[in-house]
Design an enzyme around this catalytic site. Sequence first.
Site, PDB file in Angstrom:
ATOM      1  N   THR A 119     -49.694 -29.476 -53.623  1.00  0.00           N
ATOM      2  CA  THR A 119     -49.411 -28.799 -54.975  1.00  0.00           C
ATOM      3  C   THR A 119     -47.932 -29.429 -55.663  1.00  0.00           C
ATOM      4  OG1 THR A 119     -49.055 -26.702 -55.964  1.00  0.00           O
ATOM      5  CG2 THR A 119     -48.559 -27.004 -53.611  1.00  0.00           C
ATOM      6  N   TYR A 143     -45.557 -19.892 -51.806  1.00  0.00           N
ATOM      7  CA  TYR A 143     -46.636 -20.776 -51.839  1.00  0.00           C
ATOM      8  C   TYR A 143     -46.613 -22.350 -51.668  1.00  0.00           C
ATOM      9  CZ  TYR A 143     -50.755 -23.428 -53.994  1.00  0.00           C
ATOM     10  OH  TYR A 143     -51.419 -24.419 -54.139  1.00  0.00           O
TER      11      TYR A 143
END
Length: 331
Positions: A119, A143
């Site tokens: 990501t 995250y």
Amino acid sequence: DKPTVLVTGGAGYIGSHAVLALRDAGWPVAVIDTLVTGFRFAVPDDVPFTQGDIADQPLVEALLRSHHVGAIMHFAGSVVVPESVADPLKYYHNNTVKSRALIESAVRCGVPHFIFSSTAATYGTPEESPVREDAPQQPINPYGMSKLMTEAMLADVAAVHPINYCALRYFNVAGADPQARTGQSTAGATHLIKVAVEAALGKRDHVSIFGSDFDTPDGTGVRDYIHVSDLAAAHVLALEALIADPATSHRLNCGYGRGFSVLEVLDAVDRITNRPITRRMDGRRAGDPAALISDNSAILARLPWQPRHADLDQIVTHALAWERRLDDMRK
Ligand code: UDP
């Protein structure tokens, strides 16, 4: 001949698009998914499906051996940034610890190729935009850190075991399969285009605009929205690149190298539905950068990737079509 690809999280949003892209390109596919956030209906009936956990090593290793798996595409994980701040250990468990178990199974069973859902959140708040792959990776939430730790494991493992990998760093994934075979099905999503199409179909009474005082042309946040089917296609090409050159691994941004503001996205939805969504000005969300745009020159140079759906109206149109399909399915 093409070996079987094991897709973890293949019942989820991006994973289910990758399953279709692989199948459409003639790859045998098997899916493992807990169905905690995925949907059984998102996996075609002719694809072998196992409900189970990627950290269940006896189960995973039996699958790898019985299907003669030649590559793993690893999508399974948790993806909600604010939740990762509130419950970091859930993210380090689901995304980092379980990925470690899966990578160990891959090494033990001699799976030679591994493709990982990473990501742009691994960059944190980048100093420069567009952001290049060699920019500092300084995540600002658990995250992003949980994904970065998995990238680090893959790099270290690939250095000493006969496996190569591709970490694909996603920017803002949106849209749905152009034939509406799958899409983003999770209710209560927080992503802008999903929220906006839900509002357009009357499932929400408004869309909040999180910050209008950013240093951007119209003051709202700018993001590099990538169509999920273009992203899925990049995975298939990454797999081919890993097979073609087993000595090389890749870390590639997945985006179009351009951005749209929140207002531009909402304008597109209004234009396409011809019915304005109610907008509410709201404060900035913690940790939201003003702009996040990919430098995509690396993926364009390394893979024969040709984006087909970079048009914002197309992304929104496909997201809307899937949202309507979900309504029909629930009736
Ligand atoms: N955003 C917004 N309202 C929403 C959801 C998102 O204004 O209901 C903004 C958000 O602040 C950011 C952009 O839309 O500028 C994209 O946010 P999203 O949550 O989709 O993805 P992120 O970039 O945070 O991963």
